[in-house]
Design a protein around this motif. Structure first.
Motif, mmCIF file in Angstrom:
data_model
loop_
_atom_site.group_PDB
_atom_site.id
_atom_site.type_symbol
_atom_site.label_atom_id
_atom_site.label_comp_id
_atom_site.label_asym_id
_atom_site.label_seq_id
_atom_site.Cartn_x
_atom_site.Cartn_y
_atom_site.Cartn_z
ATOM 1 N N SER A 15 -6.929 3.491 -17.887
ATOM 2 C CA SER A 15 -6.647 2.326 -18.713
ATOM 3 C C SER A 15 -5.149 2.208 -18.918
ATOM 4 O O SER A 15 -4.519 3.113 -19.449
ATOM 5 C CB SER A 15 -7.320 2.451 -20.080
ATOM 6 N N LEU A 16 -4.604 1.086 -18.483
ATOM 7 C CA LEU A 16 -3.193 0.803 -18.700
ATOM 8 C C LEU A 16 -3.088 -0.261 -19.776
ATOM 9 O O LEU A 16 -3.653 -1.334 -19.640
ATOM 10 C CB LEU A 16 -2.529 0.300 -17.412
ATOM 11 N N THR A 17 -2.365 0.041 -20.831
ATOM 12 C CA THR A 17 -2.136 -0.936 -21.885
ATOM 13 C C THR A 17 -0.999 -1.866 -21.456
ATOM 14 O O THR A 17 -0.285 -1.571 -20.496
ATOM 15 C CB THR A 17 -1.744 -0.232 -23.204
ATOM 16 N N PRO A 18 -0.810 -2.961 -22.158
ATOM 17 C CA PRO A 18 0.341 -3.817 -21.838
ATOM 18 C C PRO A 18 1.669 -3.058 -21.916
ATOM 19 O O PRO A 18 2.578 -3.304 -21.124
ATOM 20 C CB PRO A 18 0.260 -4.917 -22.904
ATOM 21 N N GLN A 19 1.774 -2.111 -22.827
ATOM 22 C CA GLN A 19 2.994 -1.301 -22.910
ATOM 23 C C GLN A 19 3.201 -0.508 -21.623
ATOM 24 O O GLN A 19 4.316 -0.410 -21.124
ATOM 25 C CB GLN A 19 2.924 -0.347 -24.097
ATOM 26 N N HIS A 20 2.136 0.054 -21.075
ATOM 27 C CA HIS A 20 2.245 0.805 -19.818
ATOM 28 C C HIS A 20 2.705 -0.097 -18.683
ATOM 29 O O HIS A 20 3.525 0.297 -17.858
ATOM 30 C CB HIS A 20 0.896 1.434 -19.454
ATOM 31 N N VAL A 21 2.146 -1.307 -18.646
ATOM 32 C CA VAL A 21 2.529 -2.253 -17.593
ATOM 33 C C VAL A 21 4.020 -2.592 -17.707
ATOM 34 O O VAL A 21 4.738 -2.647 -16.706
ATOM 35 C CB VAL A 21 1.651 -3.530 -17.648
ATOM 36 N N VAL A 22 4.497 -2.776 -18.938
ATOM 37 C CA VAL A 22 5.923 -3.070 -19.149
ATOM 38 C C VAL A 22 6.774 -1.886 -18.693
ATOM 39 O O VAL A 22 7.790 -2.064 -18.011
ATOM 40 C CB VAL A 22 6.204 -3.429 -20.626
ATOM 41 N N VAL A 61 7.823 6.636 -15.532
ATOM 42 C CA VAL A 61 6.557 6.986 -14.872
ATOM 43 C C VAL A 61 5.944 8.224 -15.531
ATOM 44 O O VAL A 61 4.732 8.269 -15.779
ATOM 45 C CB VAL A 61 6.767 7.175 -13.351
ATOM 46 N N ALA A 62 6.771 9.227 -15.844
ATOM 47 C CA ALA A 62 6.250 10.428 -16.508
ATOM 48 C C ALA A 62 5.712 10.103 -17.898
ATOM 49 O O ALA A 62 4.692 10.653 -18.319
ATOM 50 C CB ALA A 62 7.339 11.495 -16.589
ATOM 51 N N ASP A 63 6.374 9.201 -18.594
ATOM 52 C CA ASP A 63 5.910 8.811 -19.923
ATOM 53 C C ASP A 63 4.542 8.135 -19.851
ATOM 54 O O ASP A 63 3.638 8.453 -20.633
ATOM 55 C CB ASP A 63 6.938 7.888 -20.582
ATOM 56 N N VAL A 64 4.383 7.217 -18.910
ATOM 57 C CA VAL A 64 3.088 6.550 -18.740
ATOM 58 C C VAL A 64 2.033 7.568 -18.302
ATOM 59 O O VAL A 64 0.917 7.579 -18.825
ATOM 60 C CB VAL A 64 3.192 5.376 -17.740
ATOM 61 N N ALA A 65 2.388 8.434 -17.370
ATOM 62 C CA ALA A 65 1.428 9.431 -16.880
ATOM 63 C C ALA A 65 0.974 10.353 -18.013
ATOM 64 O O ALA A 65 -0.214 10.677 -18.109
ATOM 65 C CB ALA A 65 2.043 10.242 -15.742
ATOM 66 N N ARG A 66 1.895 10.759 -18.871
ATOM 67 C CA ARG A 66 1.506 11.611 -20.007
ATOM 68 C C ARG A 66 0.491 10.910 -20.900
ATOM 69 O O ARG A 66 -0.431 11.522 -21.413
ATOM 70 C CB ARG A 66 2.724 11.971 -20.864
#
Length: 182
Positions: A15-22, A61-66
């Protein structure tokens, strides 16, 4: 507004939130800027800008992956990658400001060494944190731990470098007397 974007695979769903997409979009923009800077690497500040863009990409990328794919076991390696990106971004910013402001030849070797050593020390401290608990005071694999003295030392160092870099660039702008110097 979509609450999340689902990426499906046979074995898992992310699940990717809008924040992740940004954040991931920001990583893509950083890579594009890095490619542009690489093509113009003979220009003042271009090489440190390439370092910054690659480091920012790693950081995002690491922040989203975490947040998205990390399990307890994956938190430590992702934290190491995250702080490799963070620390290298800060060091790259310092190098960019020094070079672009025209002070490269006036900066001594110890300053350049410090710019390289701090990211390495930060990554080493994050990677070995379970031994000494200087970066995080708790176990990163169980949630969001408190931060220790090494984290705060890195944060102070980063802010000094960022503010110092801004000051150098403003000084250069004042010196040049034009809004868009060559």
């Amino acid at each position: 507004i979509l609450d999340s974007v689902r990426l499906c695979d046979k074995n898992m769903a992310l699940s990717l939130t809008p924040q992740h997409v940004v954040l991931l979009s920001g990583a893509g923009v950083a890579l594009l800027l890095g490619g542009y800077a690489l093509r113009h690497r003979s220009q003042s500040g271009a090489r440190p800008l390439v370092v910054i863009t690659v480091a920012v990409t790693l950081w995002l990328v690491a922040d989203v992956a975490r947040d998205v794919v990390a399990t307890g076991v994956m938190m430590r390696p992702l934290a190491v990658l995250l702080y490799l990106g963070v620390s290298t971004t800060v060091a790259g910013w310092g190098a960019f400001a020094i070079e672009f402001s025209g002070y490269r030849s006036r900066v001594s070797r110890p300053v350049w060494v410090l710019l390289a050593v701090e990211p390495a020390a930060s990554v080493l401290l994050v990677a070995t944190n379970p031994i000494h608990r200087l970066w995080y005071t708790g176990d990163i694999t169980t949630g969001v731990p408190g931060v220790g003295p090494a984290f705060w030392a890195h944060t102070v160092y980063a802010y000094v470098l960022v503010v110092g870099g801004i000051a150098l660039l403003l000084w250069r702008l004042r010196r040049k007397q034009t809004l868009y110097p060559r």
